[in-house]
Design a protein around this motif. Sequence first.
Motif, mmCIF file in Angstrom:
data_model
loop_
_atom_site.group_PDB
_atom_site.id
_atom_site.type_symbol
_atom_site.label_atom_id
_atom_site.label_comp_id
_atom_site.label_asym_id
_atom_site.label_seq_id
_atom_site.Cartn_x
_atom_site.Cartn_y
_atom_site.Cartn_z
ATOM 1 N N LEU A 106 -21.839 28.673 16.252
ATOM 2 C CA LEU A 106 -20.827 29.679 15.936
ATOM 3 C C LEU A 106 -21.484 30.907 15.320
ATOM 4 C CD1 LEU A 106 -18.127 27.387 14.266
ATOM 5 C CD2 LEU A 106 -18.179 28.172 16.632
ATOM 6 N N ASP A 107 -21.048 32.096 15.756
ATOM 7 C CA ASP A 107 -21.552 33.299 15.109
ATOM 8 C C ASP A 107 -20.630 33.686 13.959
ATOM 9 O OD1 ASP A 107 -19.326 34.643 16.194
ATOM 10 O OD2 ASP A 107 -20.462 35.400 17.901
ATOM 11 N N ALA A 108 -20.954 34.772 13.270
ATOM 12 C CA ALA A 108 -20.212 35.152 12.067
ATOM 13 C C ALA A 108 -18.734 35.396 12.359
ATOM 14 C CB ALA A 108 -20.849 36.389 11.441
ATOM 15 N N LYS A 109 -18.428 36.060 13.470
ATOM 16 C CA LYS A 109 -17.030 36.356 13.809
ATOM 17 C C LYS A 109 -16.256 35.078 14.088
ATOM 18 C CE LYS A 109 -17.858 41.024 15.582
ATOM 19 N NZ LYS A 109 -17.774 41.911 16.769
ATOM 20 N N GLU A 110 -16.883 34.145 14.753
ATOM 21 C CA GLU A 110 -16.203 32.882 15.063
ATOM 22 C C GLU A 110 -15.983 32.053 13.809
ATOM 23 O OE1 GLU A 110 -18.201 32.872 19.485
ATOM 24 O OE2 GLU A 110 -19.138 31.812 17.822
ATOM 25 N N ARG A 111 -16.955 32.067 12.903
ATOM 26 C CA ARG A 111 -16.759 31.351 11.642
ATOM 27 C C ARG A 111 -15.611 31.961 10.837
ATOM 28 N NH1 ARG A 111 -22.545 31.018 11.866
ATOM 29 N NH2 ARG A 111 -22.775 32.883 10.577
ATOM 30 N N LEU A 112 -15.502 33.290 10.852
ATOM 31 C CA LEU A 112 -14.393 33.943 10.156
ATOM 32 C C LEU A 112 -13.059 33.577 10.793
ATOM 33 C CD1 LEU A 112 -15.844 37.502 9.447
ATOM 34 C CD2 LEU A 112 -15.274 35.738 7.766
ATOM 35 N N LEU A 113 -13.037 33.465 12.133
ATOM 36 C CA LEU A 113 -11.812 33.076 12.817
ATOM 37 C C LEU A 113 -11.408 31.668 12.409
ATOM 38 C CD1 LEU A 113 -9.579 33.281 14.965
ATOM 39 C CD2 LEU A 113 -11.256 32.504 16.658
ATOM 40 N N TRP A 114 -12.341 30.725 12.429
ATOM 41 C CA TRP A 114 -12.023 29.348 12.052
ATOM 42 C C TRP A 114 -11.588 29.277 10.592
ATOM 43 C CZ3 TRP A 114 -15.236 24.874 14.499
ATOM 44 C CH2 TRP A 114 -15.271 25.027 15.889
ATOM 45 N N ARG A 115 -12.232 30.047 9.747
ATOM 46 C CA ARG A 115 -11.858 30.081 8.334
ATOM 47 C C ARG A 115 -10.420 30.572 8.177
ATOM 48 N NH1 ARG A 115 -14.448 30.581 3.332
ATOM 49 N NH2 ARG A 115 -13.256 31.804 1.821
ATOM 50 N N LYS A 116 -10.067 31.590 8.934
ATOM 51 C CA LYS A 116 -8.701 32.128 8.887
ATOM 52 C C LYS A 116 -7.696 31.091 9.361
ATOM 53 C CE LYS A 116 -5.931 35.999 10.640
ATOM 54 N NZ LYS A 116 -5.961 37.232 11.491
#
Length: 589
Positions: free
Chosen positions: A432-442
């Motif tokens: 996962l890249d940073a944007k995908e990790r932020l999406l999952w976190r959201k």
Amino acid sequence: MFRYTCPHCSTVLEYGEDLTGRKVECGGCGGKFVVEAATPLVPEPEPAPAPAPASEPKAQSAAVGGKRSTLNASGRRRSVASGKKKAGPKGPIIALIVAVAFCAAFAFFLILEKNRKASSSSRCVQKKVVAEQEAVASGGETKRSTPGGVEPASARVAPQAEESQRFTLKGKLVGWKHATARPDLLRFKLVGYKDDGGGSLQLPSAGVAIEDVDLSGFVDAYVTMALMGRYDETGSKIRTDRIVKVERLAGAELQAYLGAIERVAAREFDTSPNALPFSGTWGPRMSIPSAMQPDDVEHFNVAQFVAQISRLTSASYVMVNVTQPAHGNYFTGPHPELAKVLKLSKPAFPARDILGEVLAGIEKTGKKALVYFAAEGFHAHGNEESRAAWDRHVKALGMTHDDATGELLVGYYAERYGRRIHGWWFDGSNGLDAKERLLWRKLVRAGNPDSIVVFNRMAGPPYRSTAQCDYFGGHPTPRSKHKFWDMINLPMIEAIEAGPWMDPDGKPVDDPGNGAMGHVFMGMQDRWNFGKCAFPPAQAIEWTTRVVGAGGMYTWHAPRTGSRMAGGQFRLLLKINDAVEKLPHLSPE
């Protein structure tokens, strides 16, 4: 072939399938967009096949010096003076038939070979498109130019040597020697070549792939590396065919690379230390059965498990699992919608809501529940049928694998169980890249705004994390190399004692809002999910009380036997429980 134009940089790209309505990434500028319309290209006309032979076949010939070598009907070769015409060979009727059949078969072979090459080229282009779309989210090695990305693609995508392509990557070259396998051979990895400073690319140590390049002189240096390679079938990993060139990063180029990584590493999403209530706590972890074990699901006795954890009075939380450990394509909770769509012969989702029952039981004990989730999802190994069905469904939705795993699985379970889940431990999340990790976190926070999240990216000391984590993964050195209780893992304990809140590189920070909380996650046996309790009791108690006393977090994994934690491990947990009970009361500041 189809053509579409990137709205960000106007680069025109051509692919072998219609991508209308699907999310892609431009190989020129790295921008992501949804294709609104694709223009079909008119294929070049193919030359007409040679006319069928007449009643008599023409003799096959190949120039030899100043003469022609001609095959007669009997298959014997004879020389004919160049430029002179001779009458065709005459012979029995059967010889003529054989010659006609030979010529027809040869012409048919030429047509088939041409079609095969065209088909192979088309398949290569289509596989490249799929790899690019999955890599936008696999795996993460997205095809970008900076920092550490792939050189921009040309207007027309043409695979080199069956999909081999040139990559230009930036990162730190790490070298080490394996303790047992060929200890004289230096091995190499390129670390930090992704846009967020993550990514670890294993490089060849010997052979033709590295014969013209000496990597030993670049160990521990930041470099730019050009290599020929290809993505694997998931689009998540690069396989190196040949290293072309290595140069040191220096001056402005090095500062630009380090600056880009530092900006990505900033905690831009929030400064709320959700993990603060977990400071100075510990808890057990046991894997509950999934759809992979239908009989165990049917007979699992939640009351027996709850009775055990109730006896661990100093434990603040319990970790269970949404997916089968290391098999992200089997789940512990129902998902009627996906079950109906995928139509698998062996269900991935149980009919019984065993996860919901266990979460309710944990809640009744007054403890919080954390969940383990294998981030590979349906791309985990072990069930090709479920992966194929999932990929068809995701493709129909126009989504990438990682985005779909987040929205259709993580988001679904986070919403289904809401505030009964207080934290997530994502395994196998390096893709996962940073944007995908932020999406999952959201998505996780949508189910419970107070949830804590970790995307595990380390195994053993020194500590490593990402800016999207509330606490560290805490995975010890892989048990295939060292036992959990080996002293090689002691620096994890000492790091938390030096400061329980750390930045992504494991360095202490003063403000919890600027870092993640130190966490240790260990097993008590020499395997994760089975084996006798072998962790020395005095050492287990000492390490736990040191971490908890310093304000960190300690999770102990115990294998399951029936509906309970294994007897030997549970007895050690009771000893740890008693020792923690005697510690001075810790209240978060």
